[in-house]
Design an enzyme around this catalytic site. Structure first.
Site, PDB file in Angstrom:
ATOM      1  N   ASN A 273       0.831  -1.202   0.000  1.00 17.29           N
ATOM      2  CA  ASN A 273       0.000   0.000   0.000  1.00 17.29           C
ATOM      3  C   ASN A 273       0.869   1.258   0.000  1.00 17.29           C
ATOM      4  O   ASN A 273       1.067   1.884  -1.039  1.00 17.29           O
ATOM      5  CB  ASN A 273      -0.937  -0.001   1.209  1.00 17.29           C
ATOM      6  CG  ASN A 273      -2.098   0.955   1.028  1.00 17.29           C
ATOM      7  OD1 ASN A 273      -1.947   2.040   0.466  1.00 17.29           O
ATOM      8  ND2 ASN A 273      -3.272   0.574   1.498  1.00 17.29           N
ATOM      9  N   ASP A 274       1.410   1.615   1.161  1.00 15.17           N
ATOM     10  CA  ASP A 274       2.140   2.870   1.280  1.00 15.17           C
ATOM     11  C   ASP A 274       3.364   2.934   0.374  1.00 15.17           C
ATOM     12  O   ASP A 274       3.734   4.009  -0.101  1.00 15.17           O
ATOM     13  CB  ASP A 274       2.569   3.088   2.734  1.00 15.17           C
ATOM     14  CG  ASP A 274       1.382   3.160   3.680  1.00 15.17           C
ATOM     15  OD1 ASP A 274       0.364   3.764   3.278  1.00 15.17           O
ATOM     16  OD2 ASP A 274       1.457   2.609   4.792  1.00 15.17           O
ATOM     17  N   VAL A 275       4.010   1.794   0.121  1.00 18.90           N
ATOM     18  CA  VAL A 275       5.253   1.806  -0.658  1.00 18.90           C
ATOM     19  C   VAL A 275       5.013   2.048  -2.139  1.00 18.90           C
ATOM     20  O   VAL A 275       5.970   2.222  -2.900  1.00 18.90           O
ATOM     21  CB  VAL A 275       6.035   0.492  -0.462  1.00 18.90           C
ATOM     22  CG1 VAL A 275       6.436   0.329   0.991  1.00 18.90           C
ATOM     23  CG2 VAL A 275       5.244  -0.707  -0.958  1.00 18.90           C
TER      24      VAL A 275
ATOM     25  N   ALA B 178       0.161   4.032   7.146  1.00 24.35           N
ATOM     26  CA  ALA B 178       0.256   5.491   7.218  1.00 24.35           C
ATOM     27  C   ALA B 178      -1.117   6.149   7.300  1.00 24.35           C
ATOM     28  O   ALA B 178      -1.221   7.344   7.543  1.00 24.35           O
ATOM     29  CB  ALA B 178       1.015   6.035   6.008  1.00 24.35           C
TER      30      ALA B 178
END
Length: 504
Positions: free
Chosen positions: A433-435, A473
């Site tokens: 997700n965040d990466v 996040a």
């Protein structure tokens, strides 16, 4: 120095060289097995040498424990600790590996604390001061007072007091911080401090600063006066400081926390090694401490974090607190089935796979390897892109793929593959997700500047997730709403298995 002690020093040096070779071997997947072998050999030599040293120190001590009793306690500790470690290693799942690592760090820190306490109470037992000649354990005066209570003890040298203070303080911080990290990584405890979300309160940094100054001050008092009260109060404050350093850090930053605690545990061991004049412990602790610090620095760059904020425990909280838990507005996405995804993959010439924590949770690495193999058999070029902080500990995705025997030459780090996304036909994102969040390119975003895998540049993107829930996040991911993105919802293992069938 006696010939026996010369042999001990030589064997410790050999063990230290093995540890250095182990660290070198673990720096690359192709040499990791050799590195593990060096590490095991080095530790075996260190343990056997230490047992022999205990035997030498125990023999001939008047009134002290017998050789058999001393070695008995040591062997009991080896059996209990080794047995517990073997059971945990055999039972642990890949998804639980970060918690196991945090637990190991906590034990290293606690061991440093216990050794420091023992050295402060009975420094002669560690060769720090001479043993009082009159001291006979259990002996009594005519009035019934224990001799141990009335014999004057030699003062601990100031240098050793400083080393004991540093080793104990760092060990205590490592222990309590690792316990909090374990709880956050586990995610199954309802206690507020163990929740993934940051725990923040007004004046938090000032409280940490005051506690830090007080800890150092009390440590210096102990160094100057050998006051036991100052030492134990300093130890208590260090335990509290370890908790306060970790609780403001959110789940998204846990990989850096694990790396940081790894460094702390090494420095704690090195500090105690100086106190005990143990060259092997100094070298091994320094290797762990320095390598952990370097890894933390590399990961901080990968997340656009301040290295000094990591050390002081003041990062990650503000961004996550500002966005974590916020309800995201419902927006339309283009969703499809496993068959649709398999069709896109089968008609591509180049495919990049981006694994994330969701892949580990579903244990889908083996079906993924099978899917990649079938695509390769069709003449399709398949590569894996690894973000430095993907998963929940450093190298989590690399270990996961290695378990499925994915060829090393197909696995690429972020800086080596980011330039290829623009020329890639299909990117398959599994549980990440965040990466891969393009929000990092927005200067106003809480994760602005964080290096990401630029999957959004590919011609087609397939994203597998269980739901539209945000990542650690707490941010919505614009990648999911792009016109060229196909969302495939469901458990990663079942989705990939269905893709394998459809590709056939």
């Amino acid at each position: 120095m006696s010939p026996n002690l010369n042999l001990v020093v030589l064997l410790y040096l050999v063990a230290s060289v093995c540890f250095i070779q182990a660290l070198k071997g673990l720096s690359h997947p192709t040499t990791s097995i050799r590195g593990n072998v060096f590490g095991m050999v080095g530790m075996t030599i260190a343990v056997i040498t230490t047992v022999g040293l205990i035997a030498m120190m125990t023999t001939g001590v008047a009134g002290g424990p017998s050789l058999g009793a001393g070695l008995g306690w040591v062997l009991l500790g080896l059996v209990v600790g080794g047995g517990a470690g073997t059971i945990m290693a055999n039972r642990v799942e890949m998804t639980k590996m970060p918690e196991l690592v945090a637990f190991m760090h906590s034990m290293i820190g606690l061991a440093a604390v216990f050794i420091a306490i023992a050295a402060v109470v009975e420094p002669w037992a560690f060769g720090i001061t001479p043993m009082p000649k009159e001291l006979i354990v259990g002996a009594q005066t005519p009035s019934g007072t224990l001799v141990a209570d009335i014999v004057a003890r030699a003062a601990i040298p100031a240098g050793n007091r400083l080393e004991l203070f540093l080793g104990a303080a760092i060990g205590a911080i490592t222990f309590s911080g690792s316990v909090i990290a374990f709880g956050k990584l586990s995610g199954k405890y309802k206690f507020r401090l163990f929740q993934g979300a940051p725990v923040v309160f007004p004046g938090q940094h000032m409280v940490n600063l005051i506690l830090g100054i007080a800890t150092v001050g009390l440590g210096l008092v102990f160094m100057a006066t050998e006051n036991w009260t100052a030492f134990f109060v300093m130890l208590a404050l260090s335990f509290v400081l370890g908790v306060l350093i970790i609780i403001p850090i959110g789940g998204a930053d846990m990989p850096v926390v694990v790396s940081m605690l790894n460094s702390y545990s090494g420095w704690a061991a090195a500090g105690i090694g100086f106190s005990l004049n143990n060259s092997m412990l100094i070298i091994a602790g320094s290797l762990v401490g320095s390598s952990g610090a370097i890894l933390s620095y590399i990961m901080c760059k990968a997340m656009n974090r301040s290295f000094f904020n990591v050390i002081l425990g003041g990062f990650g909280g503000e961004a996550a607190a500002a966005t974590g838990g916020a309800a995201q507005a419902q927006r339309p996405v283009r969703s499809g089935s496993s068959d649709d995804a398999a069709f896109l993959l089968s008609n591509a010439e180049t495919v990049i796979i981006v694994p994330g924590y969701g892949l580990a949770v579903a244990r889908a690495q083996h079906p993924l390897k099978e899917l990649a193999q079938k695509l390769t058999d069709k003449g399709i070029t398949v590569k894996y892109a690894i973000h430095p902080v993907a998963g929940r500990m450093p190298g989590h995705m690399n270990v996961l793929l290695a378990e499925a025997e994915v060829p090393y030459d197909q696995v690429f780090e972020m800086e080596d593959i980011n330039s290829e996304f623009g020329d890639t036909d299909v990117v398959l994102v599994l549980g990440a997700n965040d990466v891969v969040n393009p929000a990092a390119k927005d200067p106003k975003s809480p994760i602005a500047g964080m290096p990401i895998l630029e999957a959004y540049k590919a011609r087609q993107v397939i994203v597998n997730k269980r739901s539209m829930a945000s990542g650690y996040a707490g941010l919505d991911n614009e990648l999911f709403y792009m016109d060229r993105t196909l969302m495939v919802f469901g458990d990663a293992k079942k989705v990939v298995e269905d893709m394998v069938k459809a590709v056939e």
